[in-house]
Design a protein around this motif. Structure first.
Motif, PDB file in Angstrom:
ATOM      1  N   HIS A 219      12.011  54.988  31.969  1.00  0.00           N
ATOM      2  CA  HIS A 219      12.567  54.756  30.633  1.00  0.00           C
ATOM      3  C   HIS A 219      13.659  55.788  30.376  1.00  0.00           C
ATOM      4  CE1 HIS A 219      11.897  54.307  26.017  1.00  0.00           C
ATOM      5  NE2 HIS A 219      12.891  53.556  26.468  1.00  0.00           N
ATOM      6  N   LEU A 220      14.907  55.353  30.496  1.00  0.00           N
ATOM      7  CA  LEU A 220      16.055  56.241  30.302  1.00  0.00           C
ATOM      8  C   LEU A 220      16.495  56.190  28.851  1.00  0.00           C
ATOM      9  CD1 LEU A 220      18.354  58.013  31.544  1.00  0.00           C
ATOM     10  CD2 LEU A 220      19.640  55.880  31.825  1.00  0.00           C
ATOM     11  N   GLN A 221      16.698  57.374  28.260  1.00  0.00           N
ATOM     12  CA  GLN A 221      17.199  57.456  26.893  1.00  0.00           C
ATOM     13  C   GLN A 221      18.258  58.556  26.816  1.00  0.00           C
ATOM     14  OE1 GLN A 221      13.159  58.166  25.251  1.00  0.00           O
ATOM     15  NE2 GLN A 221      13.594  56.528  23.811  1.00  0.00           N
ATOM     16  N   LEU A 222      19.293  58.301  26.036  1.00  0.00           N
ATOM     17  CA  LEU A 222      20.272  59.333  25.716  1.00  0.00           C
ATOM     18  C   LEU A 222      20.025  59.714  24.264  1.00  0.00           C
ATOM     19  CD1 LEU A 222      23.519  57.958  27.421  1.00  0.00           C
ATOM     20  CD2 LEU A 222      21.673  59.303  28.386  1.00  0.00           C
ATOM     21  N   MET A 223      19.679  60.999  24.044  1.00  0.00           N
ATOM     22  CA  MET A 223      19.231  61.442  22.717  1.00  0.00           C
ATOM     23  C   MET A 223      20.031  62.657  22.269  1.00  0.00           C
ATOM     24  SD  MET A 223      15.102  61.039  23.387  1.00  0.00           S
ATOM     25  CE  MET A 223      14.630  60.825  21.671  1.00  0.00           C
TER      26      MET A 223
ATOM     27  N   VAL B 183      31.672  66.059  19.499  1.00  0.00           N
ATOM     28  CA  VAL B 183      32.233  67.062  20.405  1.00  0.00           C
ATOM     29  C   VAL B 183      31.702  68.442  20.012  1.00  0.00           C
ATOM     30  CG1 VAL B 183      34.350  68.186  21.196  1.00  0.00           C
ATOM     31  CG2 VAL B 183      34.291  65.702  20.886  1.00  0.00           C
ATOM     32  N   GLY B 184      31.217  69.203  20.988  1.00  0.00           N
ATOM     33  CA  GLY B 184      30.650  70.525  20.732  1.00  0.00           C
ATOM     34  C   GLY B 184      29.139  70.529  20.646  1.00  0.00           C
ATOM     35  N   ASN B 185      28.548  69.341  20.408  1.00  0.00           N
ATOM     36  CA  ASN B 185      27.083  69.225  20.381  1.00  0.00           C
ATOM     37  C   ASN B 185      26.561  68.857  21.765  1.00  0.00           C
ATOM     38  OD1 ASN B 185      27.065  69.770  17.620  1.00  0.00           O
ATOM     39  ND2 ASN B 185      27.267  67.599  17.088  1.00  0.00           N
ATOM     40  N   ARG B 186      25.239  68.847  21.885  1.00  0.00           N
ATOM     41  CA  ARG B 186      24.636  68.515  23.169  1.00  0.00           C
ATOM     42  C   ARG B 186      24.007  67.123  23.149  1.00  0.00           C
ATOM     43  NH1 ARG B 186      20.916  73.614  24.486  1.00  0.00           N
ATOM     44  NH2 ARG B 186      20.884  73.681  22.210  1.00  0.00           N
ATOM     45  N   LEU B 187      24.067  66.475  24.313  1.00  0.00           N
ATOM     46  CA  LEU B 187      23.457  65.164  24.497  1.00  0.00           C
ATOM     47  C   LEU B 187      22.409  65.283  25.601  1.00  0.00           C
ATOM     48  CD1 LEU B 187      23.417  62.046  23.992  1.00  0.00           C
ATOM     49  CD2 LEU B 187      25.090  61.873  25.849  1.00  0.00           C
ATOM     50  N   ALA B 188      21.162  64.960  25.272  1.00  0.00           N
ATOM     51  CA  ALA B 188      20.075  65.080  26.250  1.00  0.00           C
ATOM     52  C   ALA B 188      19.908  63.775  27.016  1.00  0.00           C
ATOM     53  CB  ALA B 188      18.779  65.443  25.547  1.00  0.00           C
ATOM     54  N   ILE B 189      19.820  63.899  28.344  1.00  0.00           N
ATOM     55  CA  ILE B 189      19.515  62.749  29.198  1.00  0.00           C
ATOM     56  C   ILE B 189      18.026  62.797  29.500  1.00  0.00           C
ATOM     57  CG2 ILE B 189      19.959  61.628  31.397  1.00  0.00           C
ATOM     58  CD1 ILE B 189      22.760  62.817  31.326  1.00  0.00           C
ATOM     59  N   VAL B 190      17.288  61.840  28.952  1.00  0.00           N
ATOM     60  CA  VAL B 190      15.822  61.846  28.991  1.00  0.00           C
ATOM     61  C   VAL B 190      15.334  60.711  29.877  1.00  0.00           C
ATOM     62  CG1 VAL B 190      13.714  61.727  27.610  1.00  0.00           C
ATOM     63  CG2 VAL B 190      15.765  62.804  26.658  1.00  0.00           C
ATOM     64  N   LEU B 191      14.470  61.037  30.821  1.00  0.00           N
ATOM     65  CA  LEU B 191      13.864  60.036  31.687  1.00  0.00           C
ATOM     66  C   LEU B 191      12.355  60.204  31.629  1.00  0.00           C
ATOM     67  CD1 LEU B 191      14.296  57.779  33.811  1.00  0.00           C
ATOM     68  CD2 LEU B 191      14.280  59.560  35.560  1.00  0.00           C
ATOM     69  N   ASP B 192      11.673  59.150  31.156  1.00  0.00           N
ATOM     70  CA  ASP B 192      10.213  59.183  31.015  1.00  0.00           C
ATOM     71  C   ASP B 192       9.743  60.401  30.226  1.00  0.00           C
ATOM     72  OD1 ASP B 192      10.117  56.843  32.417  1.00  0.00           O
ATOM     73  OD2 ASP B 192       9.569  57.765  34.322  1.00  0.00           O
ATOM     74  N   ASN B 193      10.410  60.619  29.072  1.00  0.00           N
ATOM     75  CA  ASN B 193      10.054  61.688  28.121  1.00  0.00           C
ATOM     76  C   ASN B 193      10.183  63.093  28.699  1.00  0.00           C
ATOM     77  OD1 ASN B 193       9.509  59.973  25.919  1.00  0.00           O
ATOM     78  ND2 ASN B 193       7.467  59.528  26.714  1.00  0.00           N
TER      79      ASN B 193
ATOM     80  N   GLY C 289      27.373  57.836  33.480  1.00  0.00           N
ATOM     81  CA  GLY C 289      26.787  59.168  33.309  1.00  0.00           C
ATOM     82  C   GLY C 289      26.065  59.587  34.572  1.00  0.00           C
ATOM     83  N   GLN C 290      25.460  60.761  34.513  1.00  0.00           N
ATOM     84  CA  GLN C 290      24.830  61.320  35.714  1.00  0.00           C
ATOM     85  C   GLN C 290      23.525  62.019  35.334  1.00  0.00           C
ATOM     86  OE1 GLN C 290      26.305  64.996  38.065  1.00  0.00           O
ATOM     87  NE2 GLN C 290      27.331  63.261  39.050  1.00  0.00           N
ATOM     88  N   ILE C 291      22.508  61.798  36.165  1.00  0.00           N
ATOM     89  CA  ILE C 291      21.224  62.474  35.975  1.00  0.00           C
ATOM     90  C   ILE C 291      21.045  63.454  37.125  1.00  0.00           C
ATOM     91  CG2 ILE C 291      18.732  62.194  35.679  1.00  0.00           C
ATOM     92  CD1 ILE C 291      19.249  59.256  35.014  1.00  0.00           C
ATOM     93  N   SER C 292      20.899  64.727  36.798  1.00  0.00           N
ATOM     94  CA  SER C 292      20.639  65.740  37.829  1.00  0.00           C
ATOM     95  C   SER C 292      19.378  66.497  37.430  1.00  0.00           C
ATOM     96  CB  SER C 292      21.820  66.705  37.957  1.00  0.00           C
ATOM     97  OG  SER C 292      22.081  67.330  36.715  1.00  0.00           O
TER      98      SER C 292
END
Length: 527
Positions: A195-199, A283-293, A310-313
């Motif tokens: 479950h991929l979410q961008l939060m 711009v200037g804020n953070r975006l979290a890439i969330v996978l399975d919570n 986008g990219q998940i690392s």
């Protein structure tokens, strides 16, 4: 004088069938590296048997969050100001600040099926109807079956059997999984929610991530999630995601500048627009890439990100990155799955089953062919030739379509032997009846096939219909029986009717010359 006739279209088709059947079935019989082969099922080659439970209630919660995301995006794109948007359990609530925008929001909410809207002044409370919840649960189960099947196909396992069992369970059978490592990878791939979410990171409260409780975060419309690498690192995120994996179109393994495996993902047009609009305004804020919570990364947004990629690392190994990419490509599970039952089937049990089935197959063939030879003489030889070709064609067609042979499937093949020769018995008896009436050999053969045709077609058609129904409504083992039986019966109509008739036509001059009905059909002409 020539004692054989000319090649006829029936015989030509029969010869083509022989070449096709023998050629296509050889890879299966010889187990060659190249060529289409019939795969052995779990009960014949061993493997892994699992029963999974599907938490369909979680699918409703995911749907509610998805609706909340849609409401948020619609409000932002339409310059409608809403306040205190929350998605708690199975309820969405928010307040509309401008009454003039009420009509726009109401029209948008009407487009969402199964949504029940309750308004008190400008405070909205949204819930799903019971009917819609049942549909979501049913869809979650069907989607889980399809998703797990797609993942296992991409994983490279041959002919996995994935089927519904009841209203909230899934049966998974994985033939050929015989070592602990493959078993573990398969189980992890099946169970991975993906479950991929961008939060959005709540920048105002992030400095309190170490002390804030989940209950307090919930009061602010936030959620606390841990970092994928360390549970000690926590992020306070806006509970309503910017977008989720339902908008993902592709995921592939790549490598970053340090040659570490990463997962590059691509969004559809709707996701790309939401992603671009959000990054432009944050711009200037953070975006979290969330996978399975779990938060895999939370980079700062330096500029608008267009293109919908986008990219998940997260310190993946190549194998882990590959499995996660498979899970993302095949789609997220709408509802989590849990392992309820697991058992391994050893290959020795399968070998015993194959040996017993082969013994039954060979015994059945010898007894049937022996009876045909004894009772019908040369007509029995012709019938046995058709029977052998029938078996070759059955195996070759199953190999061509990549079918899996199970123990019930072997039973279906054994049964097919008796049913295949049944058509020749009917034809030969019709011919013998006409010969007793004093009809010539040529006329008896021609009229014998004509008279037998309706009975053969009727009986075979009803058997095929039964096999189709068994396949449609049956589970894995029953499907195997249905497939082998249906193919065997269909092929027998070609070999028993068309093939044997062509052979009689070819040898008709010799048959008429000999006039030896005892040698050809095992009977004496009555006077």
């Amino acid at each position: 004088m020539n004692n054989t006739g000319k090649f006829n279209y029936r015989l030509v088709i029969f010869l083509i069938a022989i070449i096709f059947g023998v050629g296509m079935s050889m890879p299966t019989f010889l187990q060659t590296q190249k060529g289409a082969k019939v795969s052995l099922g779990l009960d014949l080659q061993g493997g892994l048997h699992m029963v999974l439970g599907v938490k369909t209630d979680e699918a409703i919660k995911s749907k509610v969050k998805s609706i909340a995301s849609s409401v948020k995006f619609f409000a932002q794109s339409s310059d409608i100001i809403i306040d205190d948007l929350r998605a708690i359990e199975e309820t969405i609530s928010f307040s509309l600040l401008d009454k003039d925008e009420e009509k726009k929001i109401d029209e948008m909410l009407k487009t969402i099926s199964g949504l029940q809207v309750n308004k008190e002044a400008l405070r909205y409370t949204l819930t799903l109807s019971d009917k819609e919840k049942d549909l979501i649960k049913e869809y979650a189960l069907s989607q889980a079956v399809e998703t797990i099947r797609n993942r296992l196909d991409q994983f490279g396992l041959a002919e996995p059997n994935v089927a519904k069992q009841g209203s909230d369970k899934i049966l998974v059978e994985l033939p050929g999984v015989k070592n602990a490592e493959d078993e573990q990878r398969a189980r992890e791939l099946i169970a991975k929610a993906a479950h991929l979410q961008l939060m959005a990171v709540d920048e105002k409260k992030q400095d309190r991530s170490a002390t804030m409780s989940p209950t307090e975060a919930e009061q602010y419309g936030d959620i606390i999630l841990s970092d994928a690498k360390s549970d000690h690192i926590r992020y306070i995120l806006k509970e309503i995601p910017i977008l989720d994996g339902s908008m993902l179109t592709d995921a592939k393994v790549g490598f970053d500048q340090m040659q570490q495996p990463v997962i590059n993902f691509t969004l559809n047009s709707e996701g790309a627009k939401i992603f671009g609009d959000f990054t432009a305004g944050n711009v200037g804020n953070r975006l979290a890439i969330v996978l399975d919570n779990k938060v895999y990364s939370a980079p700062n947004i330096r500029e608008r990100i267009g293109g919908g990629s986008g990219q998940i690392s997260g310190g993946f190994s190549v194998k882990e990155a590959h499995d996660v990419a498979i899970a993302l490509r095949s789609g997220a599970l709408l509802a989590p799955v849990t392992l309820l039952e697991k058992r391994s089937v050893g290959p020795s049990l399968g070998a015993d089953s194959i040996q017993a089935s082969l013994l039954a197959l060979i015994s059945g063939f010898l007894l049937v062919s022996g009876f045909m030879l004894f009772y019908y003489r040369l007509a029995g030889v012709i019938a046995n030739m058709a029977l052998i070709v029938n078996l070759f064609l059955l195996i070759s067609i199953m190999a061509l379509f990549g079918a899996t042979l199970t123990l019930p499937g072997m039973a279906g093949i054994v049964l097919t032997i008796g049913m295949a020769v049944d058509a020749n018995v009917i034809i030969n008896e019709r011919i013998r009846e006409l010969l007793r009436q004093g009809v010539s050999m040529k006329q008896a053969i021609e009229h014998g096939y004509e008279n037998a045709m309706s009975a053969i077609l009727d009986s075979n058609l009803t058997s095929i219909i039964t096999s189709v129904l068994l396949y449609v409504y049956g589970t894995g083992p029953i499907k195997g029986f249905a497939i082998s039986t249906a193919i065997g019966i269909s092929v027998s109509m070609l070999t028993a009717i068309l093939g044997t008739h062509g052979i009689y036509d070819f040898f008709m001059p010799r048959i008429e010359k000999s006039k030896n009905i005892h040698m050809w059909f095992g009977m004496k002409r009555s006077h």
